[in-house]
Design a protein around this motif. Structure first.
Motif, PDB file in Angstrom:
ATOM      1  N   SER A   8       0.105   1.612   1.543  1.00  0.00           N
ATOM      2  CA  SER A   8      -0.780   0.368   1.920  1.00  0.00           C
ATOM      3  C   SER A   8      -2.207   0.796   1.233  1.00  0.00           C
ATOM      4  N   ARG A   9      -2.845  -0.177   0.919  1.00  0.00           N
ATOM      5  CA  ARG A   9      -4.378  -0.042   0.472  1.00  0.00           C
ATOM      6  C   ARG A   9      -4.991  -1.243   1.197  1.00  0.00           C
ATOM      7  N   THR A  10      -6.268  -1.151   1.596  1.00  0.00           N
ATOM      8  CA  THR A  10      -6.996  -2.203   2.484  1.00  0.00           C
ATOM      9  C   THR A  10      -8.277  -2.475   1.510  1.00  0.00           C
ATOM     10  N   GLU A  11      -8.718  -3.552   1.469  1.00  0.00           N
ATOM     11  CA  GLU A  11     -10.011  -3.796   0.601  1.00  0.00           C
ATOM     12  C   GLU A  11     -10.518  -4.990   1.537  1.00  0.00           C
ATOM     13  N   HIS A  12     -11.777  -5.298   1.232  1.00  0.00           N
ATOM     14  CA  HIS A  12     -12.630  -6.239   1.733  1.00  0.00           C
ATOM     15  C   HIS A  12     -13.133  -7.148   0.651  1.00  0.00           C
ATOM     16  N   VAL A  47     -10.074  -9.448   4.901  1.00  0.00           N
ATOM     17  CA  VAL A  47      -9.618  -8.127   4.842  1.00  0.00           C
ATOM     18  C   VAL A  47      -8.106  -8.281   3.846  1.00  0.00           C
ATOM     19  N   GLU A  49      -4.835  -6.567   2.611  1.00  0.00           N
ATOM     20  CA  GLU A  49      -4.092  -5.140   2.595  1.00  0.00           C
ATOM     21  C   GLU A  49      -2.786  -5.671   1.543  1.00  0.00           C
ATOM     22  N   ILE A  51       0.900  -3.730   0.280  1.00  0.00           N
ATOM     23  CA  ILE A  51       1.974  -2.905   0.905  1.00  0.00           C
ATOM     24  C   ILE A  51       2.768  -2.664  -0.352  1.00  0.00           C
ATOM     25  N   LYS A  70      -5.345   0.686  -6.767  1.00  0.00           N
ATOM     26  CA  LYS A  70      -6.902   0.127  -6.858  1.00  0.00           C
ATOM     27  C   LYS A  70      -7.178  -0.528  -8.000  1.00  0.00           C
ATOM     28  N   TRP A 126      -6.354 -11.057   6.258  1.00  0.00           N
ATOM     29  CA  TRP A 126      -7.072 -11.315   7.536  1.00  0.00           C
ATOM     30  C   TRP A 126      -8.381 -12.322   7.236  1.00  0.00           C
ATOM     31  N   LYS A 132      -4.275 -13.341  10.736  1.00  0.00           N
ATOM     32  CA  LYS A 132      -3.874 -12.982   9.594  1.00  0.00           C
ATOM     33  C   LYS A 132      -2.439 -13.515   9.042  1.00  0.00           C
TER      34      LYS A 132
END
Length: 150
Positions: A8-12, A47, A49, A51, A70, A126, A132
């Motif tokens: 999982s990678r989370t970005e904003h 947000v 995410e 996966i 990324k 989100w 979300k």
């Protein structure tokens, strides 16, 4: 058989929008979307995410290289939505409301164009800490992917 895992990678990102459907009258839009239909729009700090799913490579121990992940997220999604007006700056939203559901689908369709086939597992967006959307690509066709433009 290879062991399968998930990364999982989370970005904003921040973006503005107005919840408004071209398929509804002004009165129906106001009734459906309430204050989020304000003509001036409003913004969110989203947000995102992503996966991915796949076999764990026996040589490098990875499902996906995080640097690749990324780069895919930035180029396919963030470069187009961050500090933008979704309704005015992205052609995809000219024919559909910029709901979080459609935003998650947009991210999926964009990522599906740049990632290896079958790797993308879920997109989670989100809109607020309480709201979300999870999108897993159900119902997506090759035509949907090709038609998803910015």
């Amino acid at each position: 058989m290879a062991i399968v895992g998930y990364v999982s990678r989370t970005e904003h990102f921040s973006a503005a929008h107005r919840l408004h459907s071209p398929h509804l009258s002004d009165a129906e839009n106001l009734e459906t979307f309430g204050k989020c239909n304000h003509p001036g729009g409003h913004g969110h700090n989203y947000v995102l995410e992503i996966i991915v799913r796949g076999p764990i490579d026996q040589k490098n121990g990875m499902i996906a290289n995080i640097e690749d992940l990324k780069r895919w997220i930035k180029g396919a999604v963030l470069d187009h939505v961050d500090h933008r007006n979704l309704d005015k700056d992205i052609a995809y939203f000219a024919t559909r409301p910029s709901t979080t559901e459609n935003l998650a689908a947009f991210a999926w369709l964009r990522l599906a164009q740049v990632m290896p086939a079958g790797m993308l597992h879920k997109v989670i967006v989100w809109e607020t800490p309480k709201n979300k959307v999870v999108f897993a690509g159900e119902g997506v066709t090759d035509s949907d992917i090709q038609e998803c433009t910015v």
